[in-house]
Structure formats: structure tokens, C-alpha cells
Design a protein around this motif. Structure first.
Motif, short mmCIF file in Angstrom:
data_model
loop_
_atom_site.label_atom_id
_atom_site.label_comp_id
_atom_site.label_asym_id
_atom_site.label_seq_id
_atom_site.Cartn_x
_atom_site.Cartn_y
_atom_site.Cartn_z
N MET A 1 0.84 -1.20 0.00
CA MET A 1 0.00 0.00 0.00
C MET A 1 0.88 1.25 0.00
SD MET A 1 -2.97 1.09 2.76
CE MET A 1 -3.95 -0.37 2.41
N GLN A 2 0.47 2.27 -0.77
CA GLN A 2 1.24 3.50 -0.84
C GLN A 2 1.21 4.23 0.48
OE1 GLN A 2 -0.67 6.05 -3.70
NE2 GLN A 2 -2.40 6.50 -2.38
N ASN A 3 2.20 5.11 0.68
CA ASN A 3 2.23 5.94 1.88
C ASN A 3 1.08 6.94 1.84
OD1 ASN A 3 4.57 4.73 2.94
ND2 ASN A 3 5.88 6.05 1.70
N PRO A 4 0.63 7.42 3.01
CA PRO A 4 -0.45 8.42 3.02
C PRO A 4 -0.11 9.65 2.19
CG PRO A 4 -0.10 7.53 5.23
CD PRO A 4 1.02 6.99 4.38
N ILE A 5 -1.16 10.22 1.61
CA ILE A 5 -1.03 11.40 0.75
C ILE A 5 -1.68 12.59 1.45
CG2 ILE A 5 -1.70 12.45 -1.45
CD1 ILE A 5 0.41 10.29 -1.75
N PHE A 6 -0.99 13.73 1.43
CA PHE A 6 -1.48 15.00 1.98
C PHE A 6 -1.93 15.88 0.82
CE2 PHE A 6 -0.98 18.07 5.65
CZ PHE A 6 -1.39 19.21 4.98
N ILE A 7 -3.15 16.39 0.88
CA ILE A 7 -3.68 17.27 -0.16
C ILE A 7 -3.79 18.69 0.41
CG2 ILE A 7 -5.66 17.80 -1.63
CD1 ILE A 7 -6.20 14.85 -1.86
N GLY A 8 -3.20 19.65 -0.27
CA GLY A 8 -3.24 21.03 0.20
C GLY A 8 -3.27 22.02 -0.94
N SER A 9 -3.27 23.29 -0.62
CA SER A 9 -3.29 24.36 -1.62
C SER A 9 -2.85 25.66 -0.97
CB SER A 9 -4.69 24.52 -2.22
OG SER A 9 -4.75 25.68 -3.04
N GLU A 10 -2.20 26.50 -1.77
CA GLU A 10 -1.78 27.80 -1.27
C GLU A 10 -2.95 28.78 -1.16
OE1 GLU A 10 1.27 28.91 -0.10
OE2 GLU A 10 1.59 26.74 -0.08
N ILE A 11 -4.11 28.44 -1.70
CA ILE A 11 -5.24 29.38 -1.62
C ILE A 11 -5.62 29.65 -0.17
CG2 ILE A 11 -7.13 27.68 -1.72
CD1 ILE A 11 -8.59 29.71 -3.57
N TYR A 12 -5.40 28.67 0.71
CA TYR A 12 -5.81 28.86 2.10
C TYR A 12 -4.91 29.85 2.83
CZ TYR A 12 -7.99 24.54 0.63
OH TYR A 12 -8.69 23.60 -0.09
N ARG A 13 -3.73 30.10 2.28
CA ARG A 13 -2.83 31.06 2.90
C ARG A 13 -3.27 32.50 2.65
NH1 ARG A 13 1.98 29.74 4.51
NH2 ARG A 13 2.10 27.96 3.07
N HIS A 14 -3.94 32.72 1.55
CA HIS A 14 -4.23 34.09 1.12
C HIS A 14 -5.72 34.42 1.15
CE1 HIS A 14 -0.09 34.04 -0.14
NE2 HIS A 14 -0.33 33.03 -0.96
N SER A 15 -6.54 33.53 1.69
CA SER A 15 -7.99 33.69 1.62
C SER A 15 -8.58 33.71 3.02
CB SER A 15 -8.59 32.53 0.82
OG SER A 15 -9.99 32.50 0.94
N THR A 16 -9.54 34.60 3.24
CA THR A 16 -10.20 34.67 4.53
C THR A 16 -11.66 35.06 4.35
OG1 THR A 16 -10.29 35.82 6.67
CG2 THR A 16 -9.40 37.04 4.81
N TYR A 17 -12.49 34.59 5.27
CA TYR A 17 -13.91 34.91 5.23
C TYR A 17 -14.19 36.37 5.64
CZ TYR A 17 -15.60 30.03 4.82
OH TYR A 17 -15.90 28.76 4.40
N GLY A 18 -13.19 37.07 6.11
CA GLY A 18 -13.36 38.43 6.61
C GLY A 18 -12.79 38.56 8.00
N SER A 19 -12.33 39.74 8.36
CA SER A 19 -11.56 39.91 9.59
C SER A 19 -12.34 39.59 10.85
CB SER A 19 -11.04 41.36 9.67
OG SER A 19 -12.13 42.28 9.69
N LYS A 20 -13.67 39.68 10.82
CA LYS A 20 -14.46 39.44 12.02
C LYS A 20 -15.10 38.05 12.05
CE LYS A 20 -15.48 44.33 12.79
NZ LYS A 20 -16.53 45.36 12.98
#
Length: 370
Positions: A1-20
Motif C-alpha cells: 500500500m502506498q504511503n499516506p497522501i497529503f492534499i493542500g493548496s496555497e489558496i488557504y494562505r491568502h484567503s479569509t472569510y473576513g476579519s471578524k
């Protein structure tokens, strides 16, 4: 069996629902940074999350809703009619620059994860777990419902015994509604009683498809251990799952502002360790979690647990620097305790197993063999 895979993206670094908004905090980007600093992800075990196409989203979400979500992102505004019809532009689900792209990438990651485990394996998509989303409207910080889309992907592969376990502090109302009465999916949800969305009562079995356990405030690690051993593991094993999807929301820990449970992150890691071997295909998702330190540390430890990696007692300087750089506009963020900054592991929160929990477990476990 292959080693576990991590799925990510840089969009989460630059995106926010708003400051509050509670999701103004960095979460997935912190996990990615910590895992890289610890040497735990690299080009071999990391995949960039794709953005789900509208046609793929239509497997669960209505075309008119997806059209409205895309239009809201383009216009950066919604009409009163769109707000009332689709719950877009609300306090919970506000208009923000990536309001379609970000959830579509999270959903794409969960569907890719399901595809990657077609022949067996483990995939981790910490950006997933948006379990409140409904077919035709946003709901509870969730514009889309990636757990449902991932499970539908597994069903399309021909699997017919899928277990979905949800240990978020909030009930998985969107997932339960999607698979109400379906014999091919077994749902097990542990969530805080009398907490939004006020669904998932003890006697609600979703037409036989669900085990719902609402728990009282101040749930401790020993109580969670009893739940894991007496309900979650037996109910999952009895279904003989071909695939297991775990929603690992981090809002059930003691420091979270949107629940009143009191787990340490050891409980989540114990659940991951116990569940990852119960099926040949395992997809682990994130979910809730609104304290940047507790989320980042907990979800990083999930990745370590999936890979059987030793979690260091004290982090090296480069990992500590990632935690030192976090900020939080709540009072607790102005003077964070030292363990938030220097280690991943919380101190365990031991305590008695309350009689009412013992009785609820007795009632639910009686159903497992039925």
C-alpha cells in the motif's frame, strides 16, 4: 500500500472569510508549514488540490445554487433575493473574494482523495470537512459539502459499505440529510448537545443510517475514550467498511471558542490511530476549529498519526517560529499559553465518565448488532 497522501493548496494562505469571521484565522496553511518544518511532507507525499468543476459539484449541489455562488464571487455582492434563497452574503457565509474558488478547491481535494484511494490507501485533506453544506444553499460556514461529494465519489466506484465518522463539536446535518436511510453509508456522529445546528438527537437514526451521540459540556478525554471503544469502533467494525471517511473537526478541544467541550488533542489522535486500520481505504478530513494554535497543532498531529511518526515533545526552533507568528483577535490570543507555542501535544484532560453518558452509550450500542 502506498504511503499516506497529503492534499493542500496555497489558496488557504491568502484567503479569509473576513476579519471578524471565526474563519479569519489561518488553519490549513499552518498545518502545511508545520509539516514541512518537521520534514513530514515533500514532493512525494503532497498533492496540490484541484478545483472541482461545476459538473462534479452538481452530483450533490443544484446547478442554480452553483451558478449563484459563482456569480456572487464575480460580483462581490448579492441581491436580497439571492441572500434569502441561497444563504449567501450572510454573517455565517459572507461574500469574500474566493467564496467559490476556495470551497471548490476543498471539495476538489476531497473528491481527488476518494479517487486516490480507489485501490486502497490513506489520504488527508485538512481543508475538507465542510459537513453543513446543503444541496441548494450555504449553511454554517459551509458553501459546499465536500464529505458528501467524497462519499458519492466512493459510491460511484461501486463501493457499498462506507462508514462516515464525525467528531466535530457540531452535528453533521448536511451529511446526514444527504444519506438519510441509505443502507450503503453508516454515519457515526459525536457532537455537543444543545449546540447549533440542534440536530442529531440521540434517537435520530436517519432512517437507520446513523448513530448520533450528543454529549454534554466539558466532555473529557476519558469519556471520549469510552465513546471510541464502546460505540465508534464497534459500530464501524460491524459494518465491515470498504472505505472510511473521518471528519476530524478541531472544535471539540478545550480552547475552542465555538464549543464547550474539553478534549485535548490526544483524543483526536487516538481516534485517528484506532480508525485508520479499520478499512482498506481511508480519507481523513478537517472541519471546524476556530483557535489558530489548537487547530494547527491538532491537524499536524493527525498527519503524524496517519504516518506513525513520533510527535516531538518540544518543537525545533523553525516549527516554533510558525506558531509564534500566529495572531488571534480574541483575548486568549493576546497572551497564549506556552504549550501553544512550543509543542504539538496537549496535556491530557482526564475525568470521570458521567452516568448519563454511560446510559446513552448503552442505548446506542444495543443497536449495533440489530
Amino acid at each position: 500500500m502506498q504511503n499516506p497522501i497529503f492534499i493542500g493548496s496555497e489558496i488557504y494562505r491568502h484567503s479569509t472569510y473576513g476579519s471578524k469571521h471565526p474563519l479569519a484565522i489561518p488553519r490549513v496553511s499552518t498545518v502545511m508549514d508545520l509539516c514541512r518544518a518537521l520534514g513530514w511532507i515533500n514532493s512525494e507525499n503532497y498533492r496540490v488540490s484541484p478545483r472541482a468543476k461545476p459538473g462534479a459539484l452538481h452530483r450533490f449541489h443544484t446547478p442554480d445554487y452553483i451558478d449563484a455562488l459563482q456569480a456572487a464571487e464575480r460580483a462581490q455582492s448579492v441581491s436580497d433575493d439571492v441572500r434569502s434563497t441561497y444563504a449567501l452574503g450572510t454573517l455565517s457565509n459572507p461574500v469574500f473574494p474566493e467564496m467559490y474558488r476556495r470551497p471548490a478547491i476543498a471539495a476538489g481535494g476531497s473528491m481527488l482523495g476518494a479517487e486516490l484511494i480507489r485501490d486502497g490507501g490513506i489520504v488527508y485533506n485538512p481543508a475538507g470537512g465542510t459537513h453543513h453544506g446543503l444541496p441548494h444553499r450555504a449553511n454554517g460556514f459551509c458553501y459546499l459539502n465536500d464529505p458528501v461529494l467524497a462519499i458519492l465519489t466512493l459510491l460511484r466506484m461501486g463501493l457499498d459499505r462506507i462508514v462516515y465518522v464525525d467528531i466535530d463539536a457540531h452535528h453533521c446535518d448536511g451529511v446526514e440529510a444527504a444519506f438519510q436511510g441509505l443502507e450503503t453509508v453508516r454515519m457515526i456522529s459525536i457532537h455537543e448537545a444543545r449546540r447549533w445546528p440542534f440536530t442529531g438527537k440521540l434517537d435520530d437514526d436517519a432512517g437507520g443510517a446513523a448513530f448520533n451521540l450528543p454529549v454534554s459540556r466539558n466532555l473529557n478525554d476519558d469519556e471520549f475514550g469510552a465513546i471510541l471503544d464502546q460505540l465508534i469502533l464497534p459500530a464501524a467494525e460491524a459494518f465491515k467498511p470498504q472505505a472510511l471517511v473521518l471528519q476530524c473537526g478541531a472544535d471539540a478541544v478545550a480552547e475552542d471558542p465555538l464549543s464547550r467541550l474539553a478534549l485535548s488533542n490526544n483524543s483526536h489522535w487516538k481516534a485517528v490511530a484506532a480508525l485508520k486500520g479499520l478499512a482498506p481505504r481511508v480519507l481523513v478530513l478537517g472541519g471546524g476549529g476556530y483557535n489558530p494554535w489548537s487547530v494547527g497543532r491538532l491537524w499536524t498531529g493527525v498527519w503524524a498519526t496517519l504516518n506513525d511518526l513520533d510527535i516531538p515533545e518540544v518543537l525545533e526552533a523553525d516549527a516554533q517560529a510558525i506558531l509564534d507568528a500566529l495572531t488571534w483577535n480574541r483575548a486568549a490570543g493576546r497572551n497564549p499559553p506556552i504549550h501553544w507555542l512550543r509543542t504539538l501535544r496537549d496535556a491530557p484532560n482526564h475525568g470521570p465518565i458521567r452516568p448519563e453518558l454511560k446510559e446513552d452509550l448503552r442505548r446506542l450500542t444495543a443497536r449495533i448488532s440489530q
